[in-house]
Design a protein around this motif. Structure first.
Motif, PDB file in Angstrom:
ATOM      1  N   VAL A   1       0.860  -1.181   0.000  1.00 20.01           N
ATOM      2  CA  VAL A   1       0.000   0.000   0.000  1.00 20.01           C
ATOM      3  C   VAL A   1       0.895   1.229   0.000  1.00 20.01           C
ATOM      4  O   VAL A   1       1.771   1.378   0.857  1.00 20.01           O
ATOM      5  N   ILE A   2       0.681   2.101  -0.972  1.00 17.40           N
ATOM      6  CA  ILE A   2       1.493   3.308  -1.130  1.00 17.40           C
ATOM      7  C   ILE A   2       0.653   4.508  -0.706  1.00 17.40           C
ATOM      8  O   ILE A   2      -0.462   4.694  -1.191  1.00 17.40           O
ATOM      9  N   CYS A   3       1.188   5.306   0.196  1.00 17.12           N
ATOM     10  CA  CYS A   3       0.457   6.465   0.725  1.00 17.12           C
ATOM     11  C   CYS A   3       1.116   7.758   0.266  1.00 17.12           C
ATOM     12  O   CYS A   3       2.352   7.884   0.314  1.00 17.12           O
ATOM     13  N   SER A   4       0.314   8.716  -0.144  1.00 13.55           N
ATOM     14  CA  SER A   4       0.866  10.043  -0.434  1.00 13.55           C
ATOM     15  C   SER A   4       1.313  10.672   0.882  1.00 13.55           C
ATOM     16  O   SER A   4       0.832  10.303   1.964  1.00 13.55           O
ATOM     17  N   PRO A   5       2.243  11.640   0.836  1.00 18.45           N
ATOM     18  CA  PRO A   5       2.764  12.227   2.076  1.00 18.45           C
ATOM     19  C   PRO A   5       1.705  12.885   2.960  1.00 18.45           C
ATOM     20  O   PRO A   5       1.923  13.030   4.170  1.00 18.45           O
TER      21      PRO A   5
ATOM     22  N   SER B   1       5.066   7.834  -0.836  1.00 23.78           N
ATOM     23  CA  SER B   1       5.632   8.292  -2.098  1.00 23.78           C
ATOM     24  C   SER B   1       4.733   9.352  -2.722  1.00 23.78           C
ATOM     25  O   SER B   1       3.522   9.388  -2.469  1.00 23.78           O
ATOM     26  N   ASP B   2       5.323  10.203  -3.534  1.00 24.06           N
ATOM     27  CA  ASP B   2       4.563  11.128  -4.364  1.00 24.06           C
ATOM     28  C   ASP B   2       3.929  10.296  -5.482  1.00 24.06           C
ATOM     29  O   ASP B   2       4.629   9.784  -6.363  1.00 24.06           O
ATOM     30  N   ILE B   3       2.621  10.142  -5.446  1.00 21.33           N
ATOM     31  CA  ILE B   3       1.956   9.214  -6.359  1.00 21.33           C
ATOM     32  C   ILE B   3       2.046   9.685  -7.808  1.00 21.33           C
ATOM     33  O   ILE B   3       2.276   8.886  -8.725  1.00 21.33           O
ATOM     34  N   HIS B   4       1.883  10.992  -8.016  1.00 24.76           N
ATOM     35  CA  HIS B   4       1.986  11.518  -9.384  1.00 24.76           C
ATOM     36  C   HIS B   4       3.357  11.208  -9.970  1.00 24.76           C
ATOM     37  O   HIS B   4       3.481  10.716 -11.100  1.00 24.76           O
ATOM     38  N   GLN B   5       4.399  11.469  -9.211  1.00 23.87           N
ATOM     39  CA  GLN B   5       5.756  11.200  -9.678  1.00 23.87           C
ATOM     40  C   GLN B   5       5.973   9.705  -9.914  1.00 23.87           C
ATOM     41  O   GLN B   5       6.600   9.299 -10.893  1.00 23.87           O
ATOM     42  N   LEU B   6       5.434   8.906  -9.020  1.00 24.15           N
ATOM     43  CA  LEU B   6       5.577   7.453  -9.138  1.00 24.15           C
ATOM     44  C   LEU B   6       4.967   6.949 -10.438  1.00 24.15           C
ATOM     45  O   LEU B   6       5.562   6.121 -11.146  1.00 24.15           O
ATOM     46  N   LEU B   7       3.787   7.453 -10.782  1.00 28.92           N
ATOM     47  CA  LEU B   7       3.107   7.002 -11.989  1.00 28.92           C
ATOM     48  C   LEU B   7       3.820   7.440 -13.261  1.00 28.92           C
ATOM     49  O   LEU B   7       3.758   6.760 -14.290  1.00 28.92           O
ATOM     50  N   THR B   8       4.493   8.579 -13.203  1.00 30.81           N
ATOM     51  CA  THR B   8       5.221   9.056 -14.384  1.00 30.81           C
ATOM     52  C   THR B   8       6.476   8.240 -14.649  1.00 30.81           C
ATOM     53  O   THR B   8       7.045   8.308 -15.746  1.00 30.81           O
ATOM     54  N   GLN B   9       6.909   7.460 -13.656  1.00 35.54           N
ATOM     55  CA  GLN B   9       8.160   6.727 -13.767  1.00 35.54           C
ATOM     56  C   GLN B   9       7.963   5.228 -13.980  1.00 35.54           C
ATOM     57  O   GLN B   9       8.908   4.460 -13.882  1.00 35.54           O
ATOM     58  N   THR B  10       6.735   4.809 -14.277  1.00 39.36           N
ATOM     59  CA  THR B  10       6.470   3.380 -14.453  1.00 39.36           C
ATOM     60  C   THR B  10       5.636   3.130 -15.693  1.00 39.36           C
ATOM     61  O   THR B  10       4.882   4.007 -16.141  1.00 39.36           O
ATOM     62  N   THR B  11       5.777   1.949 -16.239  1.00 36.06           N
ATOM     63  CA  THR B  11       4.937   1.527 -17.365  1.00 36.06           C
ATOM     64  C   THR B  11       3.795   0.631 -16.904  1.00 36.06           C
ATOM     65  O   THR B  11       2.983   0.180 -17.719  1.00 36.06           O
ATOM     66  N   VAL B  12       3.717   0.370 -15.591  1.00 36.80           N
ATOM     67  CA  VAL B  12       2.650  -0.452 -15.034  1.00 36.80           C
ATOM     68  C   VAL B  12       1.321   0.288 -15.134  1.00 36.80           C
ATOM     69  O   VAL B  12       1.247   1.491 -14.842  1.00 36.80           O
ATOM     70  N   SER B  13       0.276  -0.389 -15.530  1.00 36.06           N
ATOM     71  CA  SER B  13      -1.041   0.239 -15.681  1.00 36.06           C
ATOM     72  C   SER B  13      -1.595   0.694 -14.339  1.00 36.06           C
ATOM     73  O   SER B  13      -1.375   0.053 -13.306  1.00 36.06           O
ATOM     74  N   SER B  14      -2.328   1.805 -14.367  1.00 32.37           N
ATOM     75  CA  SER B  14      -2.960   2.329 -13.156  1.00 32.37           C
ATOM     76  C   SER B  14      -4.454   2.490 -13.387  1.00 32.37           C
ATOM     77  O   SER B  14      -4.905   2.765 -14.501  1.00 32.37           O
TER      78      SER B  14
END
Length: 222
Positions: free
Chosen positions: A110-114, A140-153
Motif C-alpha cells: 500500500v502506497i500512501c501520499s505524504p 511516495s509522491d503518487i503523481h511522480q511514481l506514476l510518471t516513472q512506471t509503465t505499469v497500468s494504473s
C-alpha cells in the motif's frame, strides 16, 4: 503502540519487531505457548486499571505491544504485483480498513501520499486488526511514481468505465482518493484507466474503504 488481543498475537506470529508486551495476568496465562515461542520479547504483567490508563481506547483490551516502526526506505517495485495507492486519505479508520482489505485480497503493498493520515495512528492500527503486520506500507509522491512506471494504473472516479467491464488483474496500481474530494486531477490525468462502481441508487458517493473493497473484489478475484 498496538493494542488488542488479536493484534498483539498477529504481530508476534508475523515476526514483527515487538520490543515489549504489557498484558494482564489472564491474557498471559491464556497465551503461554505463543509467549514461550517469543521469549526474547520483554513481557510485563500489569493490572487492568494500569492498562486502562495506558490505553487510547474507551474500552481497553487485555494486551498492548510496543514495536519498532519498520524501515520504509525500501525501493518501490510495481511490476509483477497489484498495489494500492492512496491519495490524501485522512480518516484513520478508513486507512486501517483499507490496509485490512489489501491483506484480505493478497495485496502486499500500500502506497500512501505524504499527506495521508499516519498509518501508525492508534486508531489506524486498531482498524487493521493485525493486517499491518503483513502489508508493506510505503510513502511516495503518487503523481511522480506514476510518471516513472509503465505499469497500468486504475483511478477510482465517479465518471469512469464500469468496473464490471474489466478482467481481473495480476499487475497494476489501484488509485483511491481522498474521502471528500477524491483523486487529484493531475493523478487522474496520467492514470491508464478511469474506473467507476456503477451507482444504482441515490447515494452521492461511497466511503473510501467501502469503495476499495468493492473494487478489489472485482479486480482481484479470478
Amino acid at each position: 503502540m498496538a493494542e488488542g488481543d488479536k493484534i498483539v498475537q498477529e504481530l508476534l506470529l508475523a515476526g514483527q519487531q515487538v520490543q515489549e508486551i504489557y498484558a494482564t495476568a489472564d491474557w498471559i496465562a491464556a497465551h503461554q505457548p505463543l509467549l514461550q515461542e517469543h521469549s526474547r520479547v520483554r513481557l510485563l504483567e500489569v493490572m487492568p486499571e494500569v492498562l486502562k490508563q495506558m490505553s487510547s481506547l474507551i474500552t481497553p483490551n487485555r494486551a498492548m505491544a510496543l514495536l519498532n516502526m519498520p524501515a520504509s526506505n525500501a525501493p518501490l517495485e510495481l511490476k509483477g504485483k497489484v498495489s494500492l495507492a492512496l491519495d490524501a486519505i485522512q480518516d484513520p479508520g478508513n486507512m486501517g480498513t483499507i490496509i485490512r482489505i489489501a491483506d484480505w485480497f493478497g495485496i502486499q503493498q500500500v502506497i500512501c501520499s505524504p499527506d495521508c493520515v499516519d498509518v501508525y495512528n492508534p486508531k489506524t492500527i486498531q482498524a487493521t486488526m493485525g493486517s499491518l503486520a503483513r502489508v508493506h506500507i510505503a510513502e511516495s509522491d503518487i503523481h511522480q511514481l506514476l510518471t516513472q512506471t509503465t505499469v497500468s494504473s486504475y483511478a477510482a472516479t465517479l465518471h469512469g468505465e464500469n468496473i464490471a467491464g474489466f478482467a481481473p488483474i495480476e499487475e497494476g496500481v489501484i488509485l483511491i482518493g481522498n474521502e471528500g474530494r477524491g483523486l487529484r486531477d493531475e493523478i487522474i490525468g496520467i492514470s491508464t484507466y478511469r474506473i467507476t462502481i456503477p451507482r444504482m441508487g441515490g447515494a452521492e458517493s461511497l466511503n473510501a474503504a467501502v469503495a476499495t473493497g468493492i473494487i478489489c473484489g472485482r479486480m482481484m478475484i479470478k
